[in-house]
Design an enzyme around this catalytic site. Structure first.
Site, PDB file in Angstrom:
ATOM      1  N   GLU A  12       0.812  -1.217   0.000  1.00  0.00           N
ATOM      2  CA  GLU A  12       0.000   0.000   0.000  1.00  0.00           C
ATOM      3  C   GLU A  12       0.853   1.278   0.000  1.00  0.00           C
ATOM      4  OE1 GLU A  12      -4.064  -1.542   2.148  1.00  0.00           O
ATOM      5  OE2 GLU A  12      -2.294  -1.306   3.399  1.00  0.00           O
ATOM      6  N   ASP A 204     -11.718  -6.804  -2.888  1.00  0.00           N
ATOM      7  CA  ASP A 204     -12.601  -7.973  -2.733  1.00  0.00           C
ATOM      8  C   ASP A 204     -13.985  -7.490  -2.344  1.00  0.00           C
ATOM      9  OD1 ASP A 204     -10.806  -7.733  -0.025  1.00  0.00           O
ATOM     10  OD2 ASP A 204     -12.892  -8.145   0.428  1.00  0.00           O
TER      11      ASP A 204
HETATM   12  N1  ADE Z   1      -9.196  -5.085   3.454  1.00  0.00           N
HETATM   13  C1  ADE Z   1      -9.401  -5.539   2.210  1.00  0.00           C
HETATM   14  N2  ADE Z   1     -10.446  -6.386   2.180  1.00  0.00           N
HETATM   15  C2  ADE Z   1     -10.916  -6.473   3.436  1.00  0.00           C
HETATM   16  C3  ADE Z   1     -11.967  -7.179   4.047  1.00  0.00           C
HETATM   17  N3  ADE Z   1     -12.754  -8.000   3.343  1.00  0.00           N
HETATM   18  N4  ADE Z   1     -12.158  -7.026   5.382  1.00  0.00           N
HETATM   19  C4  ADE Z   1     -11.364  -6.212   6.103  1.00  0.00           C
HETATM   20  N5  ADE Z   1     -10.347  -5.515   5.586  1.00  0.00           N
HETATM   21  C5  ADE Z   1     -10.122  -5.635   4.261  1.00  0.00           C
END
Ligand code: ADE
Length: 242
Positions: A12, A204
């Site tokens: 990041e 995601d």
């Molecule tokens: N960072 C990226 N995806 C995430 C998720 N599903 N839950 C918590 N932090 C995240």
């Protein structure tokens, strides 16, 4: 203006530290490495906080106390909580809440933090309106291929990957995405009177496939966010927010 830029993981921040910034020094405090230098002519301190709210709060407080940053920017990846927001899209925070702050047994709404703020409790931390507006317009102008959304971001010390968790966050908090640091940085910014904004690209959908999607798309999502941070900071050097 001196901008503190926090990402939780190497991916990041490393495009920013290795490619985009002119590094002047690296200073270690509390096990963190603070990259001090310039980005697009602006004084910046870029740091990997580590994962989770405590790491993020420690890091934000050090940026304020030891490095004198005047603005805080949180960059990174997140899980989408809204079916319109897809992998690679960016969410700019209007505000942030801690979804794992739970005093509902004592009659508080989910996420409410007691004994904070002028009304005696606080729910959401509001992002700086100028930073937020600049981030959205710069994304639309300079990287139109990336969709940008504005809304609430929720943070907690949990990787969200089930329908139950996802629905709870979307329904109770009306949040667009979830991650693990932003609201802690927002909280630290609030108690110090420092303006902040959170910028997150989606890796995601915070669902049952989140772990594999996270592995597959984290790099691309982080790259999108780094691109926005670079354009935003460069632009702020010409038009400082305050
Ligand atoms: N960072 C990226 N995806 C995430 C998720 N599903 N839950 C918590 N932090 C995240």
């Amino acid at each position: 203006m001196k901008i503190g830029i926090i990402g939780a993981m190497d991916l990041e921040i490393e495009t920013l530290t290795k490619t985009e910034m002119q590094s002047e020094d690296i200073i270690s405090r509390a096990g963190l490495r603070f990259h001090v230098g310039k980005l697009g002519g602006v004084d910046v301190v870029i740091v990997k906080s580590g994962v989770g709210k405590v790491n993020a709060a420690i890091c934000a407080q050090l940026l304020i106390d030891c490095f004198g940053v005047t603005h805080l920017l949180n960059t990174g990846i997140a899980g989408s909580l809204d079916h319109n927001i897809n992998i690679g899209d960016i969410v700019v925070s209007t505000d942030a809440m801690q979804h794992d702050m739970d005093l509902t047994a004592l009659g508080f709404e989910p996420g409410v933090i007691p004994q904070l703020g002028s009304s005696g409790f606080l729910k959401e931390f509001t992002a700086d309106p100028s930073l937020r507006a600049a981030a959205v317009s710069i994304c639309r102008e300079f990287i139109p291929e990336i969709n940008v959304f504005e809304g609430r971001i929720v943070s907690g010390d949990q990787f969200i990957c089930t329908a139950d968790q996802r629905h709870r966050l979307a329904d109770s908090f009306h949040a667009l995405c979830t991650e693990m640091e932003g609201a802690a940085i927002a909280h630290t910014a609030y108690v110090n009177g420092v303006p902040f904004v959170i910028l997150r690209a989606i890796s995601d959908k915070a669902d049952e496939e989140a772990d594999t999607a996270f592995d597959t798309f984290q790099q691309q999502a982080a790259a999108n966010c780094a691109k926005l941070v670079t354009h935003l900071v460069r632009n702020l050097s010409q038009k400082p927010p305050r």
